[in-house]
Design an enzyme around this catalytic site. Structure first.
Site, mmCIF file in Angstrom:
data_model
loop_
_atom_site.group_PDB
_atom_site.id
_atom_site.type_symbol
_atom_site.label_atom_id
_atom_site.label_comp_id
_atom_site.label_asym_id
_atom_site.label_seq_id
_atom_site.Cartn_x
_atom_site.Cartn_y
_atom_site.Cartn_z
ATOM 1 N N GLU A 177 -0.532 -9.140 -1.240
ATOM 2 C CA GLU A 177 -1.983 -9.391 -1.143
ATOM 3 C C GLU A 177 -2.652 -9.273 -2.514
ATOM 4 O O GLU A 177 -3.544 -10.053 -2.850
ATOM 5 C CB GLU A 177 -2.608 -8.412 -0.133
ATOM 6 C CG GLU A 177 -2.166 -8.725 1.294
ATOM 7 C CD GLU A 177 -2.573 -7.661 2.303
ATOM 8 O OE1 GLU A 177 -2.367 -6.461 2.016
ATOM 9 O OE2 GLU A 177 -3.092 -8.023 3.369
ATOM 10 N N GLY A 195 0.582 -5.002 0.684
ATOM 11 C CA GLY A 195 -0.550 -4.997 -0.247
ATOM 12 C C GLY A 195 -0.174 -5.563 -1.612
ATOM 13 O O GLY A 195 -1.036 -6.063 -2.339
ATOM 14 N N GLU A 246 4.201 -5.430 7.063
ATOM 15 C CA GLU A 246 3.400 -4.433 7.793
ATOM 16 C C GLU A 246 3.815 -4.317 9.258
ATOM 17 O O GLU A 246 3.774 -3.243 9.845
ATOM 18 C CB GLU A 246 1.903 -4.779 7.699
ATOM 19 C CG GLU A 246 1.289 -4.590 6.320
ATOM 20 C CD GLU A 246 1.362 -5.832 5.438
ATOM 21 O OE1 GLU A 246 2.196 -6.723 5.698
ATOM 22 O OE2 GLU A 246 0.579 -5.901 4.463
ATOM 23 N N ALA A 292 0.866 -1.178 0.000
ATOM 24 C CA ALA A 292 0.000 0.000 0.000
ATOM 25 C C ALA A 292 0.901 1.227 0.000
ATOM 26 O O ALA A 292 2.045 1.165 0.465
ATOM 27 C CB ALA A 292 -0.873 -0.012 1.244
HETATM 28 C C1 HXC Z 1 5.160 4.515 -0.885
HETATM 29 C C2 HXC Z 1 7.134 3.549 -1.548
HETATM 30 C C3 HXC Z 1 6.720 2.294 -1.059
HETATM 31 C C4 HXC Z 1 5.416 2.198 -0.460
HETATM 32 C C5 HXC Z 1 8.687 2.076 -1.885
HETATM 33 N N1 HXC Z 1 8.365 3.361 -2.044
HETATM 34 N N2 HXC Z 1 7.719 1.400 -1.289
HETATM 35 N N3 HXC Z 1 6.353 4.643 -1.464
HETATM 36 N N4 HXC Z 1 4.695 3.345 -0.399
HETATM 37 N N5 HXC Z 1 4.934 1.054 -0.011
HETATM 38 C C6 HXC Z 1 9.150 4.419 -2.673
HETATM 39 C C7 HXC Z 1 10.328 4.827 -1.782
HETATM 40 O O1 HXC Z 1 9.913 5.737 -0.806
HETATM 41 C C8 HXC Z 1 11.258 5.448 -2.801
HETATM 42 O O2 HXC Z 1 10.799 6.743 -3.127
HETATM 43 C C9 HXC Z 1 11.042 4.571 -4.037
HETATM 44 O O3 HXC Z 1 9.791 3.934 -3.843
HETATM 45 C C10 HXC Z 1 12.104 3.498 -4.173
HETATM 46 O O4 HXC Z 1 12.195 2.778 -2.961
HETATM 47 P P1 HXC Z 1 13.561 2.561 -2.167
HETATM 48 O O5 HXC Z 1 13.218 2.286 -0.767
HETATM 49 O O6 HXC Z 1 14.519 3.655 -2.429
HETATM 50 O O7 HXC Z 1 14.102 1.236 -2.895
HETATM 51 P P2 HXC Z 1 14.997 0.051 -2.255
HETATM 52 O O8 HXC Z 1 16.086 0.607 -1.403
HETATM 53 O O9 HXC Z 1 15.339 -0.828 -3.413
HETATM 54 O O10 HXC Z 1 14.001 -0.733 -1.282
HETATM 55 C C11 HXC Z 1 12.883 -1.394 -1.825
HETATM 56 C C12 HXC Z 1 11.919 -1.813 -0.704
HETATM 57 C C13 HXC Z 1 11.582 -0.573 0.192
HETATM 58 C C14 HXC Z 1 12.572 -2.913 0.160
HETATM 59 C C15 HXC Z 1 10.685 -2.405 -1.369
HETATM 60 O O11 HXC Z 1 11.178 0.484 -0.675
HETATM 61 C C16 HXC Z 1 10.505 -0.828 1.179
HETATM 62 O O12 HXC Z 1 10.749 -1.440 2.229
HETATM 63 N N6 HXC Z 1 9.298 -0.355 0.875
HETATM 64 C C17 HXC Z 1 8.164 -0.479 1.780
HETATM 65 C C18 HXC Z 1 7.614 -1.885 1.764
HETATM 66 C C19 HXC Z 1 6.469 -2.048 2.751
HETATM 67 O O13 HXC Z 1 6.648 -1.804 3.946
HETATM 68 N N7 HXC Z 1 5.304 -2.425 2.249
HETATM 69 C C20 HXC Z 1 4.115 -2.600 3.072
HETATM 70 C C21 HXC Z 1 3.336 -1.313 3.101
HETATM 71 S S1 HXC Z 1 1.953 -1.416 4.158
HETATM 72 P P3 HXC Z 1 11.804 8.008 -3.171
HETATM 73 O O14 HXC Z 1 10.875 9.161 -3.449
HETATM 74 O O15 HXC Z 1 12.507 8.052 -1.865
HETATM 75 O O16 HXC Z 1 12.718 7.670 -4.320
HETATM 76 C C22 HXC Z 1 0.826 -2.318 3.330
HETATM 77 C C23 HXC Z 1 -0.499 -2.520 4.042
HETATM 78 C C24 HXC Z 1 -1.518 -3.128 3.135
HETATM 79 O O17 HXC Z 1 1.009 -2.756 2.253
HETATM 80 C C25 HXC Z 1 -2.863 -2.923 3.702
HETATM 81 C C26 HXC Z 1 -3.940 -3.090 2.648
HETATM 82 C C27 HXC Z 1 -5.271 -2.606 3.119
#
Ligand code: HXC
Length: 257
Positions: free
Chosen positions: A111, A108, A131, A65
């Site tokens: 998911e 997400g 998450e 998400a």
């Molecule tokens: C918003 C995101 C994002 C996310 C990555 N980005 N994931 N932006 N939401 N979920 C953005 C980063 O901020 C960054 O933007 C760009 O994408 C590239 O990401 P990096 O982190 O620089 O890349 P990298 O170092 O290769 O790491 C990749 C990654 C990491 C391991 C996937 O980005 C990460 O941990 N992302 C979050 C993953 C996560 O926690 N997902 C769950 C979310 S909660 P900038 O502008 O800095 O370049 C969820 C709840 C679902 O999903 C509920 C449903 C109802």
């Protein structure tokens, strides 16, 4: 035209949908989910579309998400989150969805992949429910669909540690059905989708529904559904054509009737 998706086709019955928010690793914001559910809503009634392939980029299927959007929502915002309706519409789509997953499928994103009926992945795919690292938990089926797919032990470990698993581990656990070289994942998914698109549409639709019943209901209910669906198909022209074509040693011509 959607801003966050690339739509190609239908070609040979297959619609290809590519998530396209590369600047955020295809993070699922409300706009993207709204576009996806709208495209699927239209695809449901388009007889040219028999199957859908859903993919992202080689770096990320979807990294979850959109965290920035989520951070702006308080409890009431989450309660009234329009994304819930989009997820429900995606889950209701009656035609087969094949997910071609490369790179990150996290939160997400994992998911969303699990909303597909067949999941295939590139060698570089990474699956996870991170998450817990954000002080939250999965909210679009992660605790339920992942557990049904891989069992309690691995689902619990993934959801409680936030650790990712590889494509190999996902295959071994039953989350995905095939691994391909990363650059061939979409091509392979299209091949599978075309094969399904060549079958009798009503049989495909009822088969999808029946297989899902295996995880949605108890055995007796699932078996009853299967028998009803099997009986319904006996009234179709495609069944008559399929059986006749076999007897006449030719390929069937299915019409969807
Ligand atoms: C918003 C995101 C994002 C996310 C990555 N980005 N994931 N932006 N939401 N979920 C953005 C980063 O901020 C960054 O933007 C760009 O994408 C590239 O990401 P990096 O982190 O620089 O890349 P990298 O170092 O290769 O790491 C990749 C990654 C990491 C391991 C996937 O980005 C990460 O941990 N992302 C979050 C993953 C996560 O926690 N997902 C769950 C979310 S909660 P900038 O502008 O800095 O370049 C969820 C709840 C679902 O999903 C509920 C449903 C109802």
């Amino acid at each position: 035209m959607p801003d966050n998706l690339i739509i190609q086709g239908p070609e040979k019955g297959v619609l290809l949908i590519t998530l396209n928010r590369p600047q955020a690793l295809n993070a699922l914001n409300t706009e993207l989910l709204g576009e996806l559910s709208a495209v699927l809503d239209a695809a449901e009634f388009d007889t040219e579309i028999r199957t859908v392939v859903l993919t992202g980029s080689e770096r990320a299927f979807a990294a979850g998400a959109d965290i920035n959007e989520m951070a702006a929502r308080d409890l009431v915002g989450i309660l009234e989150d329009p994304r819930v309706a989009h997820w429900q519409r995606i889950a209701r789509f009656p035609k087969p969805i094949i997910a071609a997953i490369n790179g990150f499928a996290l939160g997400g994103g994992c998911e969303l992949a699990m909303h597909a009926d067949i999941l295939i992945a590139g060698e570089n795919a990474r699956f996870g429910q991170p998450e817990i690292n954000l002080g939250i938990m999965p909210g679009a089926g992660g605790t339920q669909r992942l557990t049904r797919a891989v069992g309690t032990a691995l689902a619990m470990q993934m959801a409680l540690t936030g650790e990712q698993i590889s494509a190999q581990r996902a295959l071994q656990a039953g989350l995905i059905s095939e691994i391909c070289p990363t650059e061939l994942t979409v091509e392979r998914a299209i091949q599978i989708a075309e094969t399904i698109a060549s079958k009798a549409p009503l049989a495909v639709r009822l088969t999808k529904e029946a297989v899902h019943k295996a995880s949605d209901t108890d055995l007796a209910t699932g078996l009853r559904f299967e028998r009803h669906a099997f009986t319904v198909l006996s009234g179709t022209a495609d069944r008559a054509e399929g059986l006749k074509a076999f007897q006449e040693k030719r390929k069937p011509k299915f019409t969807g009737c």
